[in-house]
Scaffold this active site. Structure first.
Site, PDB file in Angstrom:
ATOM      1  CG  ASP A   4      -1.686   1.230   1.433  1.00 49.98           C
ATOM      2  OD1 ASP A   4      -2.399   1.614   0.496  1.00 49.98           O
ATOM      3  OD2 ASP A   4      -1.585   1.834   2.512  1.00 49.98           O
TER       4      ASP A   4
ATOM      5  CG  ASP B 182      -1.518   7.827   0.516  1.00 50.57           C
ATOM      6  OD1 ASP B 182      -0.707   8.761   0.571  1.00 50.57           O
ATOM      7  OD2 ASP B 182      -2.195   7.569  -0.495  1.00 50.57           O
TER       8      ASP B 182
ATOM      9  CB  THR C 106      -2.106   3.544  -3.915  1.00 50.65           C
ATOM     10  OG1 THR C 106      -2.675   4.663  -3.214  1.00 50.65           O
ATOM     11  CG2 THR C 106      -1.914   3.923  -5.371  1.00 50.65           C
ATOM     12  CB  SER C 107      -7.268   3.838  -2.051  1.00 50.99           C
ATOM     13  OG  SER C 107      -7.526   2.519  -1.618  1.00 50.99           O
TER      14      SER C 107
ATOM     15  CE  LYS D  83      -5.257  -1.047  -1.537  1.00 48.68           C
ATOM     16  NZ  LYS D  83      -4.111  -0.414  -0.834  1.00 48.68           N
TER      17      LYS D  83
ATOM     18  CG  ASP E 226      -1.947   2.280   6.436  1.00 43.88           C
ATOM     19  OD1 ASP E 226      -2.548   3.237   6.951  1.00 43.88           O
ATOM     20  OD2 ASP E 226      -2.033   2.015   5.224  1.00 43.88           O
TER      21      ASP E 226
END
Length: 219
Positions: free
Chosen positions: A17, A19, A108-109, A140, A165
Site C-alpha cells: 500500500d 499512504d 493504492t487507493s 479496496k 496499514d
C-alpha cells in the site's frame, strides 16, 4: 521479535500500500477532505474511518448520484494541489531499495495522477508496477487492486506478501489470497487483522534470493 511464521515463508512478490505504509500523507489528506466536507455540507466527524478507501467510494456515501462526478473531481483537485508535509515513513525507502531487482508493486487507493504526485513529493523510488484506484472496477476493500498487481507482475497472489496499514486494505489483501504484514502507522494494533504486525517497516528487512523473497525481523 518473530513475525508469526512469515519469516519461514518464501514469496514471489511484495505488494505495498502507499499512504500510511510507505509515505505519511495524513496531514495533506486531512486538509483536503476537511475543505471538501465544508464545501459539501458534511460534518467533519462523518469523514472519519475511511482510511484506505478510494475517494470515489467516499464521495458516493455523502452525495446523491447526480453530484458525485463533480464531487470526485473536486476532491481530486484539492488533493493534487496539496502535497505539503509528505514524509517517507521509517524503513520504506530501505524496503524498496532492497527489492529493486525483485518483483514488487504499489497498489493504492489514490488515482494515478495523485499517486504520481505523492511519490514525486516524497522522493521515493517507486516500483515499476503501480496500480491505482482508477485502474480497477472495485477498489479496496475489494481484492481487485492486489489481484491486478499480482497479474502485472506475473505471480500467483497466494505467493505474494501485502504490506498494509489500514483494516480495509488488509481485508482486500486477504480477499486476494495474499499473506499480510501490517504496520502500526495509522491504526491501533488491536484493530489490525494480519498474519504479522510491526510498528513500521524499519522493524523488518526484505531478502531477495534465487528462490524468492524472505522477510526477516530487522537486526
Amino acid at each position: 521479535m518473530g513475525l508469526n511464521g512469515l519469516e519461514d515463508r518464501v514469496f514471489d512478490a511484495v505488494l505495498f500500500d502507499m499512504d500510511g505504509t510507505l509515505v505519511d500523507s495524513t496531514a495533506a489528506v486531512y486538509r483536503a477532505w476537511a475543505r471538501w466536507a465544508v464545501e459539501h455540507g458534511v460534518a467533519e466527524e462523518q469523514m472519519r474511518g475511511h482510511d484506505g478507501i478510494p475517494a470515489a467510494s467516499i464521495v458516493a456515501k455523502f452525495l446523491p448520484e447526480d453530484q458525485r462526478e463533480a464531487g470526485i473531481l473536486r476532491i481530486n483537485e484539492l488533493e493534487l494541489s496539496d502535497t505539503g508535509g509528505l514524509a517517507v515513513l521509517p524503513g520504506a525507502a530501505e524496503a524498496l531499495a532492497a527489492l529493486v531487482d525483485a518483483p514488487n508493486a504499489i497498489a493504492t487507493s489514490c488515482t494515478m495522477p495523485l499517486a504520481k504526485a505523492r511519490i514525486a513529493a516524497s522522493g521515493l523510488a517507486a516500483p515499476t508496477v503501480l496500480v491505482t484506484a482508477d485502474q480497477v472496477e472495485h477498489g479496496k476493500p475489494a481484492p481487485d487492486p492486489y489481484l491486478l498487481a499480482a497479474e502485472r507482475l506475473g505471480v500467483d497472489p497466494a505467493r505474494c506478501l501485502v504490506v498494509e496499514d489500514a483494516p480495509l486494505g488488509l481485508q482486500a489483501a486477504k480477499a486476494a489470497g495474499c499473506a499480510t504484514l501490517a504496520v502500526v502507522t495509522t491504526t491501533a494494533r488491536e484493530k489490525l487483522d494480519a498474519d504479522a504486525i510491526v510498528g513500521d517497516l524499519s522493524e523488518v528487512r526484505f531478502e531477495p534470493g534465487a528462490d524468492g523473497i524472505r522477510v526477516r525481523p530487522a537486526a
